[in-house]
Write an enzyme that holds these catalytic residues in place. Structure first.
Site, PDB file in Angstrom:
ATOM      1  NE  ARG A 152      -1.311  -1.516   3.715  1.00 18.30           N
ATOM      2  CZ  ARG A 152      -1.424  -1.591   5.041  1.00 18.30           C
ATOM      3  NH1 ARG A 152      -2.551  -1.269   5.632  1.00 18.30           N
ATOM      4  NH2 ARG A 152      -0.412  -1.968   5.788  1.00 18.30           N
ATOM      5  CE  LYS A 202      -2.008  -5.667  -7.526  1.00 17.41           C
ATOM      6  NZ  LYS A 202      -1.453  -4.990  -6.389  1.00 17.41           N
ATOM      7  N   GLY A 251     -16.809   6.951   3.085  1.00 24.56           N
ATOM      8  CA  GLY A 251     -16.353   8.313   2.811  1.00 24.56           C
ATOM      9  C   GLY A 251     -16.648   8.712   1.377  1.00 24.56           C
ATOM     10  CB  CYS A 258      -3.742   0.280  -7.106  1.00 22.08           C
ATOM     11  SG  CYS A 258      -2.012   0.677  -6.939  1.00 22.08           S
ATOM     12  NE  ARG A 325       0.225   7.748  -9.484  1.00 23.24           N
ATOM     13  CZ  ARG A 325       1.040   6.694  -9.544  1.00 23.24           C
ATOM     14  NH1 ARG A 325       1.220   6.073 -10.682  1.00 23.24           N
ATOM     15  NH2 ARG A 325       1.658   6.267  -8.455  1.00 23.24           N
TER      16      ARG A 325
HETATM   17  C1  UGA Z   1      -3.952  -0.824  -2.894  1.00 22.70           C
HETATM   18  C2  UGA Z   1      -3.981  -2.143  -2.099  1.00 22.70           C
HETATM   19  O1  UGA Z   1      -4.420  -1.889  -0.767  1.00 22.70           O
HETATM   20  C3  UGA Z   1      -2.614  -2.793  -2.068  1.00 22.70           C
HETATM   21  O2  UGA Z   1      -2.686  -4.064  -1.429  1.00 22.70           O
HETATM   22  C4  UGA Z   1      -2.125  -2.987  -3.517  1.00 22.70           C
HETATM   23  O3  UGA Z   1      -0.818  -3.540  -3.566  1.00 22.70           O
HETATM   24  C5  UGA Z   1      -2.098  -1.633  -4.219  1.00 22.70           C
HETATM   25  O4  UGA Z   1      -3.424  -1.070  -4.203  1.00 22.70           O
HETATM   26  C6  UGA Z   1      -1.652  -1.864  -5.645  1.00 22.70           C
HETATM   27  O5  UGA Z   1      -2.340  -2.543  -6.379  1.00 22.70           O
HETATM   28  O6  UGA Z   1      -0.526  -1.461  -5.982  1.00 22.70           O
HETATM   29  P1  UGA Z   1      -3.165   1.685  -2.345  1.00 22.70           P
HETATM   30  O7  UGA Z   1      -3.871   2.068  -3.611  1.00 22.70           O
HETATM   31  O8  UGA Z   1      -1.778   2.178  -2.125  1.00 22.70           O
HETATM   32  O9  UGA Z   1      -3.103   0.080  -2.188  1.00 22.70           O
HETATM   33  O10 UGA Z   1      -4.012   2.254  -1.122  1.00 22.70           O
HETATM   34  P2  UGA Z   1      -5.154   1.714  -0.139  1.00 22.70           P
HETATM   35  O11 UGA Z   1      -4.688   1.881   1.240  1.00 22.70           O
HETATM   36  O12 UGA Z   1      -5.617   0.386  -0.531  1.00 22.70           O
HETATM   37  O13 UGA Z   1      -6.312   2.791  -0.390  1.00 22.70           O
HETATM   38  C7  UGA Z   1      -6.934   2.916  -1.668  1.00 22.70           C
HETATM   39  C8  UGA Z   1      -8.066   3.914  -1.616  1.00 22.70           C
HETATM   40  O14 UGA Z   1      -9.168   3.420  -0.871  1.00 22.70           O
HETATM   41  C9  UGA Z   1      -7.702   5.255  -0.963  1.00 22.70           C
HETATM   42  O15 UGA Z   1      -8.286   6.297  -1.720  1.00 22.70           O
HETATM   43  C10 UGA Z   1      -8.349   5.193   0.419  1.00 22.70           C
HETATM   44  O16 UGA Z   1      -8.686   6.457   0.912  1.00 22.70           O
HETATM   45  C11 UGA Z   1      -9.590   4.377   0.101  1.00 22.70           C
HETATM   46  N1  UGA Z   1     -10.120   3.613   1.261  1.00 22.70           N
HETATM   47  C12 UGA Z   1      -9.391   2.638   1.849  1.00 22.70           C
HETATM   48  C13 UGA Z   1     -11.404   3.888   1.716  1.00 22.70           C
HETATM   49  O17 UGA Z   1     -12.118   4.768   1.188  1.00 22.70           O
HETATM   50  N2  UGA Z   1     -11.909   3.166   2.766  1.00 22.70           N
HETATM   51  C14 UGA Z   1     -11.185   2.183   3.376  1.00 22.70           C
HETATM   52  O18 UGA Z   1     -11.713   1.559   4.328  1.00 22.70           O
HETATM   53  C15 UGA Z   1      -9.893   1.919   2.905  1.00 22.70           C
END
Ligand code: UGA
Length: 428
Positions: A152, A202, A251, A258, A325
């Protein structure tokens, strides 16, 4: 072991730094000369907690090297991780041109005997295509495996050393074991599967997490109708071990490089194979709608947004990163600007990147309090934890009208109500 990493984006750089910290000798290759110069001097090209420290440490230990020339390093190594971008094409499918370009380069510079490991997120069967490109000529022999990444942003270094699992896919079990052995020092579940299975794990993981977010956002929207509180609902649901509490934060929907891309790519992959993945269509639709719903709450409050002074906290797509992004925050900023609001923004890390897209249409401040001065509303669009620790008594005095639109549900609503604020949330 000696390892080449092609591509020094989030995935490539974190993987390179992580593998060198595990004791391997790692050569990172990128076509971007400026970036390579920066990295050679131990400077990280983007913000990621702890990345800079490990980068400098492993360069100093002479385990981590950066170069523009694949030719100079390829034949020193037997493992090659491909970590190039797979951006989204107009039709939603993944653009694999960087990946195949890398394959052509490898083929040109080596006659084989190398293990090529695809870390980039790729559609199922991409490994087969890579293999046929690489082994086109009769005397070449490359092994191709898939090792998807689950890092992440904002927690990528932590995730590298503490993964929930490491997945390797290949036609040969022995090859999987050789690759898993690179991560021998990391104690976690390690699974060997077919290449197609690894590639799909994935996409399925990201799509499932995105679905969880869209699901809780739908529940949040119902909460608003029935007078329930989505955080409490999520908490009550998450205590069930079969559900778990993660990715149940309602939210303004998911963003980043991703989820939006991968969910669409899986949808494309399904329809390309003649399958209508109905659930994914809904996941995407809900996510697109969520940020609009939030913006409408702001718009409806003002009626006319023209010349209204609005303070915006958060520009990155989530906390702990400077990445904007597919950020819902940027979308909301653009919408506010479009409707004539005077926008004042603050983000702990993402302002430089935001300036490239929002340009001079908004005012930026390195101090969160500065943007509150005379503000007629405050909008929270990123879940940076430091926002909830701000001095709200001070903010109350600074703002013209004490109204907060908390799109990420991060503030202590009861406390702020006691201080005299009006809070509008998502799902409460
Ligand atoms: C995500 C996955 O969590 C990783 O496991 C994966 O490796 C990565 O994509 C990828 O494919 O490279 P990432 O995009 O860095 O990671 O961030 P996340 O923490 O997953 O959050 C993604 C989005 O969802 C953010 O905008 C966050 O604000 C939102 N989110 C997350 C929510 O709105 N609610 C939640 O409960 C969790």
């Amino acid at each position: 072991m000696k390892i080449t990493i092609i591509g020094t984006g989030y995935v490539g750089l974190v993987t390179g730094v992580g593998l060198s910290e595990l004791g391997h000798t790692v050569y990172c290759v990128d076509t971007d000369e400026e970036k390579i110069k920066l990295l050679e001097h131990g400077k990280e090209p983007f913000f990621e907690p702890d990345l800079g420290r490990l980068l400098k440490k492993n360069i100093k230990a002479k385990r981590l090297f950066f170069t523009k020339s694949l030719k100079d390093v390829l034949n020193k190594t037997s493992f090659v991780f491909i970590c190039v971008g797979t951006p989204q094409k107009r039709n939603g499918s993944a653009d694999l041109s960087y990946l195949f370009e890398a394959a052509e380069q490898i083929k040109k510079l080596s006659i084989g005997g190398k293990i090529i490991i695809i870390k980039s997120t790729v559609p199922v069967a991409t490994g087969d295509k890579m293999e046929s490109i690489l082994n086109e000529s009769n005397n070449a022999h490359f092994e191709v495996a898939s090792c998807p990444e689950f890092l992440r942003e904002g927690r990528a270094i932590y995730d590298f050393f503490n993964p929930d699992r490491i997945v390797v896919g290949s036609k040969k079990y022995s090859l999987c074991l050789r690759i898993l052995n690179l991560f021998a020092k990391i104690k976690t579940h390690k699974i060997s599967v077919s290449r197609e299975t690894a590639e799909l794990i994935k996409y399925a993981s990201n799509a499932y997490l995105a679905a969880k977010i869209s699901f809780i956002n739908e529940i949040g929207n119902i909460c608003e109708h029935v007078g329930a509180n989505v955080d409490d609902v999520a908490n009550g649901m998450g205590l069930d071990k079969r559900i778990n509490p993660h990715f149940l934060k309602a939210g303004i929907g998911y963003g980043g490089s991703c989820f939006p891309k991968d969910v669409k790519a899986l949808k494309y992959l399904s329809s390309d194979g003649g399958y209508n993945f109905r659930l994914l269509r809904a996941v995407i639709e809900v996510n697109n709608k969520q940020r609009k719903l939030f913006f409408n709450k702001i718009k409806n409050h003002f009626g006319d947004l023209r010349n209204k002074k609005v303070a915006l906290l958060g520009l990155s797509f989530k906390d702990n990163t400077d990445d904007i992004r597919e950020s819902a925050a940027i979308d909301i900023a653009n919408n506010l600007i479009k409707h004539g609001a005077k926008l004042y923004c603050h983000d702990p890390r993402a302002m430089e990147n935001a300036k490239k897209v929002l340009k001079k249409k908004v005012e930026y401040s390195a101090c969160a309090y500065d943007i509150m001065d005379g503000a007629e509303a405050l909008v929270i669009a990123t879940e940076w934890p430091q926002f909830s620790a701000l001095d709200w008594k001070r903010i109350k005095k600074l703002m013209k009208y004490p109204i907060i639109f908390d799109g990420k549900n991060i503030l202590d609503k009861q406390l702020l109500i006691r201080l005299g604020f009006k809070i509008i949330n998502m799902g409460k």
